[in-house]
Design a protein around this motif. Structure first.
Motif, PDB file in Angstrom:
ATOM      1  N   ALA A  81      -1.166   4.817 -11.067  1.00 34.18           N
ATOM      2  CA  ALA A  81      -1.370   4.384  -9.689  1.00 34.18           C
ATOM      3  C   ALA A  81      -2.844   4.481  -9.304  1.00 34.18           C
ATOM      4  O   ALA A  81      -3.351   3.632  -8.569  1.00 34.18           O
ATOM      5  N   TRP A  82      -3.544   5.502  -9.808  1.00 35.10           N
ATOM      6  CA  TRP A  82      -4.972   5.625  -9.527  1.00 35.10           C
ATOM      7  C   TRP A  82      -5.721   4.431 -10.111  1.00 35.10           C
ATOM      8  O   TRP A  82      -6.603   3.869  -9.473  1.00 35.10           O
ATOM      9  N   GLN A  83      -5.355   4.013 -11.298  1.00 33.39           N
ATOM     10  CA  GLN A  83      -5.966   2.823 -11.901  1.00 33.39           C
ATOM     11  C   GLN A  83      -5.686   1.590 -11.047  1.00 33.39           C
ATOM     12  O   GLN A  83      -6.582   0.772 -10.810  1.00 33.39           O
ATOM     13  N   ASP A  84      -4.458   1.462 -10.563  1.00 33.19           N
ATOM     14  CA  ASP A  84      -4.099   0.337  -9.695  1.00 33.19           C
ATOM     15  C   ASP A  84      -4.877   0.392  -8.374  1.00 33.19           C
ATOM     16  O   ASP A  84      -5.317  -0.637  -7.858  1.00 33.19           O
ATOM     17  N   PHE A  85      -5.034   1.599  -7.843  1.00 35.14           N
ATOM     18  CA  PHE A  85      -5.788   1.776  -6.603  1.00 35.14           C
ATOM     19  C   PHE A  85      -7.226   1.313  -6.801  1.00 35.14           C
ATOM     20  O   PHE A  85      -7.772   0.568  -5.980  1.00 35.14           O
ATOM     21  N   LEU A  86      -7.841   1.762  -7.881  1.00 29.81           N
ATOM     22  CA  LEU A  86      -9.225   1.365  -8.162  1.00 29.81           C
ATOM     23  C   LEU A  86      -9.337  -0.142  -8.368  1.00 29.81           C
ATOM     24  O   LEU A  86     -10.294  -0.766  -7.899  1.00 29.81           O
ATOM     25  N   GLU A 114       0.817  -1.205   0.000  1.00 24.86           N
ATOM     26  CA  GLU A 114       0.000   0.000   0.000  1.00 24.86           C
ATOM     27  C   GLU A 114       0.854   1.259   0.000  1.00 24.86           C
ATOM     28  O   GLU A 114       0.539   2.227  -0.681  1.00 24.86           O
ATOM     29  N   GLN A 115       1.937   1.258   0.763  1.00 27.87           N
ATOM     30  CA  GLN A 115       2.806   2.432   0.828  1.00 27.87           C
ATOM     31  C   GLN A 115       3.403   2.747  -0.542  1.00 27.87           C
ATOM     32  O   GLN A 115       3.494   3.908  -0.927  1.00 27.87           O
ATOM     33  N   GLU A 116       3.804   1.716  -1.271  1.00 27.95           N
ATOM     34  CA  GLU A 116       4.352   1.936  -2.609  1.00 27.95           C
ATOM     35  C   GLU A 116       3.294   2.520  -3.535  1.00 27.95           C
ATOM     36  O   GLU A 116       3.586   3.422  -4.326  1.00 27.95           O
ATOM     37  N   LEU A 117       2.084   2.006  -3.429  1.00 29.22           N
ATOM     38  CA  LEU A 117       0.990   2.506  -4.246  1.00 29.22           C
ATOM     39  C   LEU A 117       0.715   3.975  -3.923  1.00 29.22           C
ATOM     40  O   LEU A 117       0.539   4.799  -4.827  1.00 29.22           O
ATOM     41  N   LEU A 118       0.711   4.321  -2.640  1.00 20.91           N
ATOM     42  CA  LEU A 118       0.492   5.712  -2.253  1.00 20.91           C
ATOM     43  C   LEU A 118       1.607   6.615  -2.777  1.00 20.91           C
ATOM     44  O   LEU A 118       1.339   7.713  -3.277  1.00 20.91           O
ATOM     45  N   LEU A 138      -6.030  10.449   1.325  1.00 16.34           N
ATOM     46  CA  LEU A 138      -4.986   9.414   1.352  1.00 16.34           C
ATOM     47  C   LEU A 138      -3.673   9.973   1.893  1.00 16.34           C
ATOM     48  O   LEU A 138      -2.938   9.264   2.581  1.00 16.34           O
ATOM     49  N   ARG A 139      -3.379  11.214   1.599  1.00  9.98           N
ATOM     50  CA  ARG A 139      -2.170  11.846   2.152  1.00  9.98           C
ATOM     51  C   ARG A 139      -2.274  11.930   3.677  1.00  9.98           C
ATOM     52  O   ARG A 139      -1.309  11.699   4.389  1.00  9.98           O
ATOM     53  N   LYS A 140      -3.460  12.255   4.152  1.00  2.75           N
ATOM     54  CA  LYS A 140      -3.686  12.337   5.597  1.00  2.75           C
ATOM     55  C   LYS A 140      -3.476  10.964   6.237  1.00  2.75           C
ATOM     56  O   LYS A 140      -2.865  10.852   7.299  1.00  2.75           O
ATOM     57  N   PHE A 141      -3.972   9.920   5.595  1.00  2.00           N
ATOM     58  CA  PHE A 141      -3.794   8.556   6.092  1.00  2.00           C
ATOM     59  C   PHE A 141      -2.305   8.246   6.245  1.00  2.00           C
ATOM     60  O   PHE A 141      -1.860   7.767   7.278  1.00  2.00           O
ATOM     61  N   LYS A 142      -1.525   8.571   5.225  1.00  2.00           N
ATOM     62  CA  LYS A 142      -0.092   8.289   5.272  1.00  2.00           C
ATOM     63  C   LYS A 142       0.595   9.110   6.357  1.00  2.00           C
ATOM     64  O   LYS A 142       1.415   8.596   7.112  1.00  2.00           O
ATOM     65  N   GLN A 143       0.274  10.382   6.447  1.00  2.00           N
ATOM     66  CA  GLN A 143       0.928  11.259   7.418  1.00  2.00           C
ATOM     67  C   GLN A 143       0.624  10.839   8.849  1.00  2.00           C
ATOM     68  O   GLN A 143       1.489  10.887   9.707  1.00  2.00           O
ATOM     69  N   GLN A 144      -0.592  10.423   9.098  1.00  2.00           N
ATOM     70  CA  GLN A 144      -0.972  10.068  10.459  1.00  2.00           C
ATOM     71  C   GLN A 144      -0.346   8.763  10.924  1.00  2.00           C
ATOM     72  O   GLN A 144      -0.177   8.552  12.105  1.00  2.00           O
ATOM     73  N   HIS A 145      -0.015   7.887   9.985  1.00  2.00           N
ATOM     74  CA  HIS A 145       0.453   6.568  10.383  1.00  2.00           C
ATOM     75  C   HIS A 145       1.931   6.324  10.099  1.00  2.00           C
ATOM     76  O   HIS A 145       2.456   5.280  10.450  1.00  2.00           O
ATOM     77  N   GLY A 146       2.599   7.264   9.457  1.00  2.00           N
ATOM     78  CA  GLY A 146       4.044   7.159   9.259  1.00  2.00           C
ATOM     79  C   GLY A 146       4.458   6.003   8.374  1.00  2.00           C
ATOM     80  O   GLY A 146       3.771   5.614   7.460  1.00  2.00           O
ATOM     81  N   LYS A 147       5.620   5.434   8.706  1.00  2.00           N
ATOM     82  CA  LYS A 147       6.218   4.407   7.864  1.00  2.00           C
ATOM     83  C   LYS A 147       5.602   3.025   8.035  1.00  2.00           C
ATOM     84  O   LYS A 147       5.751   2.167   7.187  1.00  2.00           O
ATOM     85  N   ASN A 148       4.955   2.769   9.134  1.00  2.00           N
ATOM     86  CA  ASN A 148       4.361   1.456   9.386  1.00  2.00           C
ATOM     87  C   ASN A 148       2.864   1.557   9.675  1.00  2.00           C
ATOM     88  O   ASN A 148       2.410   1.208  10.756  1.00  2.00           O
ATOM     89  N   PRO A 149       2.102   2.029   8.698  1.00  2.00           N
ATOM     90  CA  PRO A 149       0.666   2.191   8.940  1.00  2.00           C
ATOM     91  C   PRO A 149      -0.064   0.854   8.928  1.00  2.00           C
ATOM     92  O   PRO A 149       0.452  -0.140   8.408  1.00  2.00           O
ATOM     93  N   PRO A 150      -1.246   0.837   9.497  1.00  2.00           N
ATOM     94  CA  PRO A 150      -2.076  -0.378   9.370  1.00  2.00           C
ATOM     95  C   PRO A 150      -2.492  -0.518   7.911  1.00  2.00           C
ATOM     96  O   PRO A 150      -2.360   0.414   7.125  1.00  2.00           O
ATOM     97  N   LYS A 151      -3.007  -1.670   7.559  1.00  2.00           N
ATOM     98  CA  LYS A 151      -3.495  -1.861   6.197  1.00  2.00           C
ATOM     99  C   LYS A 151      -4.634  -0.899   5.931  1.00  2.00           C
ATOM    100  O   LYS A 151      -5.460  -0.641   6.799  1.00  2.00           O
ATOM    101  N   PHE A 152      -4.659  -0.368   4.723  1.00  2.00           N
ATOM    102  CA  PHE A 152      -5.684   0.581   4.344  1.00  2.00           C
ATOM    103  C   PHE A 152      -7.077  -0.023   4.498  1.00  2.00           C
ATOM    104  O   PHE A 152      -7.997   0.638   4.937  1.00  2.00           O
ATOM    105  N   THR A 153      -7.233  -1.269   4.176  1.00  2.00           N
ATOM    106  CA  THR A 153      -8.546  -1.913   4.264  1.00  2.00           C
ATOM    107  C   THR A 153      -8.989  -2.040   5.696  1.00  2.00           C
ATOM    108  O   THR A 153     -10.141  -2.162   5.985  1.00  2.00           O
TER     109      THR A 153
END
Length: 80
Positions: free
Chosen positions: A20-25, A3-7, A65-80
């Motif tokens: 990447a948006w196509q991959d995300f969808l 997920e981090q690579e996709l973001l 999605l940027r907020k998700f990444k910023q709040q969870h740093g380098k080891n975030p929980p899975k997006f799902t």
């Protein structure tokens, strides 16, 4: 793909971001639709809600999605 690579690709801009948006969808559309179908039963309403969700993700250069990444740093929980 992680997920981090996709973001990272999503936030990169240009062609890489569009791909990447196509991959995300591809990765998450089924999940979004499953959740929406649990709430709504009319196909047109489901598709309207799906479009709304997708548009919210893309708003302001993927701000949610940027907020998700910023709040969870380098080891975030899975997006799902």
């Amino acid at each position: 793909m992680k997920e981090q690579e996709l973001l990272e690709r999503l936030f990169s801009g240009g062609d890489a971001s569009r791909a990447a948006w196509q991959d995300f969808l591809e990765a998450y559309s089924s999940l979004f639709l499953k959740i929406i179908w649990e709430i709504e039963k009319d196909r047109d309403t489901v598709m309207d809600r799906y479009l709304h969700v997708c548009s919210k993700f893309t708003e302001k250069d993927f701000a949610i999605l940027r907020k998700f990444k910023q709040q969870h740093g380098k080891n975030p929980p899975k997006f799902t």
